[in-house]
Scaffold this motif. Sequence first.
Motif, PDB file in Angstrom:
ATOM      1  N   VAL A  57       0.905  -1.111  -0.063  1.00 24.77           N
ATOM      2  CA  VAL A  57      -0.074   0.123   0.066  1.00 24.77           C
ATOM      3  C   VAL A  57       0.926   1.337  -0.012  1.00 24.77           C
ATOM      4  O   VAL A  57       0.616   2.123  -0.707  1.00 24.77           O
ATOM      5  CB  VAL A  57      -0.839  -0.211   1.066  1.00 24.77           C
ATOM      6  CG1 VAL A  57      -1.630   1.226   1.128  1.00 24.77           C
ATOM      7  CG2 VAL A  57      -1.918  -1.179   1.152  1.00 24.77           C
ATOM      8  N   PHE A  58       1.899   1.274   0.750  1.00 25.58           N
ATOM      9  CA  PHE A  58       2.700   2.569   0.898  1.00 25.58           C
ATOM     10  C   PHE A  58       3.798   2.667  -0.351  1.00 25.58           C
ATOM     11  O   PHE A  58       4.051   3.841  -0.571  1.00 25.58           O
ATOM     12  CB  PHE A  58       3.541   2.410   2.211  1.00 25.58           C
ATOM     13  CG  PHE A  58       2.829   2.784   3.401  1.00 25.58           C
ATOM     14  CD1 PHE A  58       2.694   4.267   3.589  1.00 25.58           C
ATOM     15  CD2 PHE A  58       2.397   1.941   4.404  1.00 25.58           C
ATOM     16  CE1 PHE A  58       1.461   4.523   4.631  1.00 25.58           C
ATOM     17  CE2 PHE A  58       1.666   2.418   5.330  1.00 25.58           C
ATOM     18  CZ  PHE A  58       1.238   3.460   5.658  1.00 25.58           C
ATOM     19  N   VAL A  59       4.317   1.514  -0.864  1.00 24.18           N
ATOM     20  CA  VAL A  59       5.336   1.586  -1.734  1.00 24.18           C
ATOM     21  C   VAL A  59       4.993   1.254  -3.287  1.00 24.18           C
ATOM     22  O   VAL A  59       5.349   1.938  -4.382  1.00 24.18           O
ATOM     23  CB  VAL A  59       6.535   0.721  -1.584  1.00 24.18           C
ATOM     24  CG1 VAL A  59       7.819   0.857  -2.358  1.00 24.18           C
ATOM     25  CG2 VAL A  59       7.025   1.183  -0.046  1.00 24.18           C
ATOM     26  N   VAL A  60       3.772   0.272  -3.349  1.00 26.15           N
ATOM     27  CA  VAL A  60       3.560  -0.256  -4.679  1.00 26.15           C
ATOM     28  C   VAL A  60       2.256   0.240  -5.386  1.00 26.15           C
ATOM     29  O   VAL A  60       2.291   0.659  -6.259  1.00 26.15           O
ATOM     30  CB  VAL A  60       3.960  -1.594  -4.759  1.00 26.15           C
ATOM     31  CG1 VAL A  60       3.478  -2.384  -6.189  1.00 26.15           C
ATOM     32  CG2 VAL A  60       5.114  -2.250  -4.344  1.00 26.15           C
ATOM     33  N   LEU A 252      -4.658   1.390   6.678  1.00 23.15           N
ATOM     34  CA  LEU A 252      -5.557   1.019   7.721  1.00 23.15           C
ATOM     35  C   LEU A 252      -6.770   0.290   7.251  1.00 23.15           C
ATOM     36  O   LEU A 252      -7.114  -0.470   7.876  1.00 23.15           O
ATOM     37  CB  LEU A 252      -5.841   2.424   8.643  1.00 23.15           C
ATOM     38  CG  LEU A 252      -4.672   3.039   9.233  1.00 23.15           C
ATOM     39  CD1 LEU A 252      -5.065   4.423   9.834  1.00 23.15           C
ATOM     40  CD2 LEU A 252      -3.810   2.151  10.190  1.00 23.15           C
ATOM     41  N   TYR A 253      -7.374   0.969   6.156  1.00 23.31           N
ATOM     42  CA  TYR A 253      -8.472   0.304   5.781  1.00 23.31           C
ATOM     43  C   TYR A 253      -8.589  -1.158   4.942  1.00 23.31           C
ATOM     44  O   TYR A 253      -9.349  -2.065   5.560  1.00 23.31           O
ATOM     45  CB  TYR A 253      -9.596   1.171   4.788  1.00 23.31           C
ATOM     46  CG  TYR A 253     -10.504   0.591   4.163  1.00 23.31           C
ATOM     47  CD1 TYR A 253     -11.780   0.282   4.794  1.00 23.31           C
ATOM     48  CD2 TYR A 253     -10.448   0.255   2.796  1.00 23.31           C
ATOM     49  CE1 TYR A 253     -12.856  -0.402   4.200  1.00 23.31           C
ATOM     50  CE2 TYR A 253     -11.707  -0.558   2.187  1.00 23.31           C
ATOM     51  CZ  TYR A 253     -12.730  -0.699   2.894  1.00 23.31           C
ATOM     52  OH  TYR A 253     -13.981  -1.460   2.187  1.00 23.31           O
ATOM     53  N   SER A 254      -7.606  -1.011   3.949  1.00 21.42           N
ATOM     54  CA  SER A 254      -7.452  -2.406   3.452  1.00 21.42           C
ATOM     55  C   SER A 254      -6.811  -3.620   4.193  1.00 21.42           C
ATOM     56  O   SER A 254      -7.168  -4.701   3.964  1.00 21.42           O
ATOM     57  CB  SER A 254      -6.695  -1.905   1.978  1.00 21.42           C
ATOM     58  OG  SER A 254      -5.122  -1.763   2.600  1.00 21.42           O
ATOM     59  N   ASN A 255      -6.062  -3.251   5.249  1.00 20.70           N
ATOM     60  CA  ASN A 255      -5.771  -4.020   6.094  1.00 20.70           C
ATOM     61  C   ASN A 255      -6.588  -4.438   7.341  1.00 20.70           C
ATOM     62  O   ASN A 255      -6.287  -4.988   8.128  1.00 20.70           O
ATOM     63  CB  ASN A 255      -4.229  -3.855   6.661  1.00 20.70           C
ATOM     64  CG  ASN A 255      -3.251  -3.780   5.476  1.00 20.70           C
ATOM     65  OD1 ASN A 255      -2.950  -5.223   5.244  1.00 20.70           O
ATOM     66  ND2 ASN A 255      -2.614  -2.916   4.956  1.00 20.70           N
ATOM     67  N   GLY A 256      -7.754  -3.856   7.403  1.00 17.56           N
ATOM     68  CA  GLY A 256      -8.962  -4.190   8.246  1.00 17.56           C
ATOM     69  C   GLY A 256      -8.579  -3.495   9.531  1.00 17.56           C
ATOM     70  O   GLY A 256      -9.226  -3.889  10.725  1.00 17.56           O
ATOM     71  N   ILE A 257      -7.860  -2.508   9.622  1.00 16.91           N
ATOM     72  CA  ILE A 257      -7.743  -1.775  10.991  1.00 16.91           C
ATOM     73  C   ILE A 257      -8.867  -1.035  11.341  1.00 16.91           C
ATOM     74  O   ILE A 257      -9.297  -0.859  12.593  1.00 16.91           O
ATOM     75  CB  ILE A 257      -6.156  -1.280  11.013  1.00 16.91           C
ATOM     76  CG1 ILE A 257      -5.147  -1.970  10.823  1.00 16.91           C
ATOM     77  CG2 ILE A 257      -6.063  -0.081  12.304  1.00 16.91           C
ATOM     78  CD1 ILE A 257      -4.888  -3.154  11.786  1.00 16.91           C
ATOM     79  N   ILE A 268     -11.162   7.180   0.158  1.00 21.43           N
ATOM     80  CA  ILE A 268      -9.958   7.003   0.660  1.00 21.43           C
ATOM     81  C   ILE A 268      -8.935   6.278  -0.360  1.00 21.43           C
ATOM     82  O   ILE A 268      -7.693   6.606  -0.724  1.00 21.43           O
ATOM     83  CB  ILE A 268      -9.648   6.419   1.923  1.00 21.43           C
ATOM     84  CG1 ILE A 268     -10.067   4.795   1.617  1.00 21.43           C
ATOM     85  CG2 ILE A 268     -10.422   7.127   2.766  1.00 21.43           C
ATOM     86  CD1 ILE A 268      -9.679   4.201   2.942  1.00 21.43           C
ATOM     87  N   PHE A 269      -9.630   5.469  -1.512  1.00 22.69           N
ATOM     88  CA  PHE A 269      -9.023   4.707  -2.538  1.00 22.69           C
ATOM     89  C   PHE A 269      -8.849   5.793  -3.579  1.00 22.69           C
ATOM     90  O   PHE A 269      -7.609   5.842  -4.193  1.00 22.69           O
ATOM     91  CB  PHE A 269      -9.952   3.887  -3.128  1.00 22.69           C
ATOM     92  CG  PHE A 269      -9.075   3.090  -4.111  1.00 22.69           C
ATOM     93  CD1 PHE A 269      -8.063   2.051  -4.050  1.00 22.69           C
ATOM     94  CD2 PHE A 269      -9.363   3.208  -5.418  1.00 22.69           C
ATOM     95  CE1 PHE A 269      -7.464   1.604  -5.199  1.00 22.69           C
ATOM     96  CE2 PHE A 269      -8.634   2.908  -6.752  1.00 22.69           C
ATOM     97  CZ  PHE A 269      -7.711   1.712  -6.546  1.00 22.69           C
ATOM     98  N   SER A 270      -9.479   7.042  -3.911  1.00 23.62           N
ATOM     99  CA  SER A 270      -9.151   8.048  -4.667  1.00 23.62           C
ATOM    100  C   SER A 270      -8.143   8.941  -3.929  1.00 23.62           C
ATOM    101  O   SER A 270      -7.079   9.200  -4.989  1.00 23.62           O
ATOM    102  CB  SER A 270     -10.380   8.823  -4.758  1.00 23.62           C
ATOM    103  OG  SER A 270     -11.481   8.115  -5.309  1.00 23.62           O
ATOM    104  N   LEU A 271      -7.969   9.150  -2.810  1.00 21.60           N
ATOM    105  CA  LEU A 271      -7.016   9.699  -2.039  1.00 21.60           C
ATOM    106  C   LEU A 271      -5.653   9.089  -2.292  1.00 21.60           C
ATOM    107  O   LEU A 271      -4.444   9.823  -2.875  1.00 21.60           O
ATOM    108  CB  LEU A 271      -7.216  10.098  -0.580  1.00 21.60           C
ATOM    109  CG  LEU A 271      -6.126  10.548   0.201  1.00 21.60           C
ATOM    110  CD1 LEU A 271      -5.709  11.899  -0.586  1.00 21.60           C
ATOM    111  CD2 LEU A 271      -6.282  10.560   1.579  1.00 21.60           C
ATOM    112  N   HIS A 272      -5.754   7.885  -2.268  1.00 21.22           N
ATOM    113  CA  HIS A 272      -4.306   7.015  -2.366  1.00 21.22           C
ATOM    114  C   HIS A 272      -3.974   6.850  -3.869  1.00 21.22           C
ATOM    115  O   HIS A 272      -2.676   7.104  -4.098  1.00 21.22           O
ATOM    116  CB  HIS A 272      -4.933   5.390  -1.808  1.00 21.22           C
ATOM    117  CG  HIS A 272      -3.574   4.668  -2.008  1.00 21.22           C
ATOM    118  ND1 HIS A 272      -3.381   3.501  -2.943  1.00 21.22           N
ATOM    119  CD2 HIS A 272      -2.559   4.606  -1.148  1.00 21.22           C
ATOM    120  CE1 HIS A 272      -2.309   3.049  -2.780  1.00 21.22           C
ATOM    121  NE2 HIS A 272      -1.737   3.503  -1.570  1.00 21.22           N
TER     122      HIS A 272
END
Length: 389
Positions: A57-60, A252-257, A268-272
């Motif tokens: 999520v952070f790099v790829v 946080l969202y995609s990993n269920g936190i 938030i996906f758009s922000l990403h």
Amino acid sequence: MTHNSLHTKRFISLDLARGMMLLLVALAHASLYAGSTLLSRPESMHSMDTILNYISVFVVDNRARPMFAFLFGYGLTLIVASYLKRNRTIRDAKMSLYRRALYLMIFGFFLSVIVGGQDILAIYGAALLCITWLIFKSDKVLKRAIAIISALFVVILPVMWGSMAVMLQEENALQLTYTSYSENLSSQFMQFITGGPFLGNLALPIVVSLLLGIWAGRKKLLNEQPDHKPLLKKVAIIGITVSILGAIPQALYSNGIIELGPLFSGLIFSLHMITGIIGGVSYAAIFGLIGPKLIQKELFVRPITALGKRSLTFFMLNEALLVVFLSTYTLNLGETFGLTVSWSIAFGIWLLALLIATILEKKQLNGPMDHLFRKLVHRKPREEKQGIA
């Protein structure tokens, strides 16, 4: 993704970036075979999967693709400059770009429909068809186009992905893999002929990264000139910072936190995705900075730059091998063993590509798909043909 000659002057920063870009793209696409969707990460089978999910999520994710598009746009300026240096007309250069766009779509059709791989070539081809005219406009027009199109995507992406997330609430997934080859063939074929490559440019802001690459190419920012270092440093530092901050909600969202409704998950996906454009550009800036310093370390650099010179061939080969090892209708190692194994296989495929590219470099041979693509795209001017006749 292809180049005029193995013997013309090249910039190590560009080839190094292209070679590493192929690894990031392979990792991103391997995640899809492990159960990832565009809106979520694959379920972790153990702690290593969890770690890799966060790294992705952070790099790829949504960072490799913008870097890919940025480098593609940068390369277009080199192609146009090469044409004009050889006293070819602007019309010749434009027709070359239009042919390039057309054959990218054809190659993308082959990869996505026939091979069954994850393709972005056709989307790039469609984008190039739409923006070729801008390549020959003034800097002022180009910068205005970047500003307007970027602003449009800031509005379009949240609406599109928020709506898509709401529609997919019951299924809770956006599947990108298929259970059989025939299902993949029919689905990808229908998507393609109904305008998939063009619609893909609405869902994925390829055009923004492409235009930014064209602007950077005009300024020769990756041409290894010392006076560009201060700007590249700023772009790298600011871009990485923005990219990391923009990835936190999606991580946080995609990993269920955290739990969010479908509308907010799309937002938030758009922000990403938007911050990923900045991240992809910052990656290119980093390679622009480190490339010249690595020239002496040939043992480390040569295999990666050899791969970067043949990026079309090895992008298609990597995608085909990912299908063989990870797809649900072949060996199905992706969903069976999870993300860690999928990434390990993707990394192994990239290492194999390095080996083959190094051998081709020693023999001074192009990649076969690069050679075919160049043969199809390049045409001799009418005057030369008449002279030969």
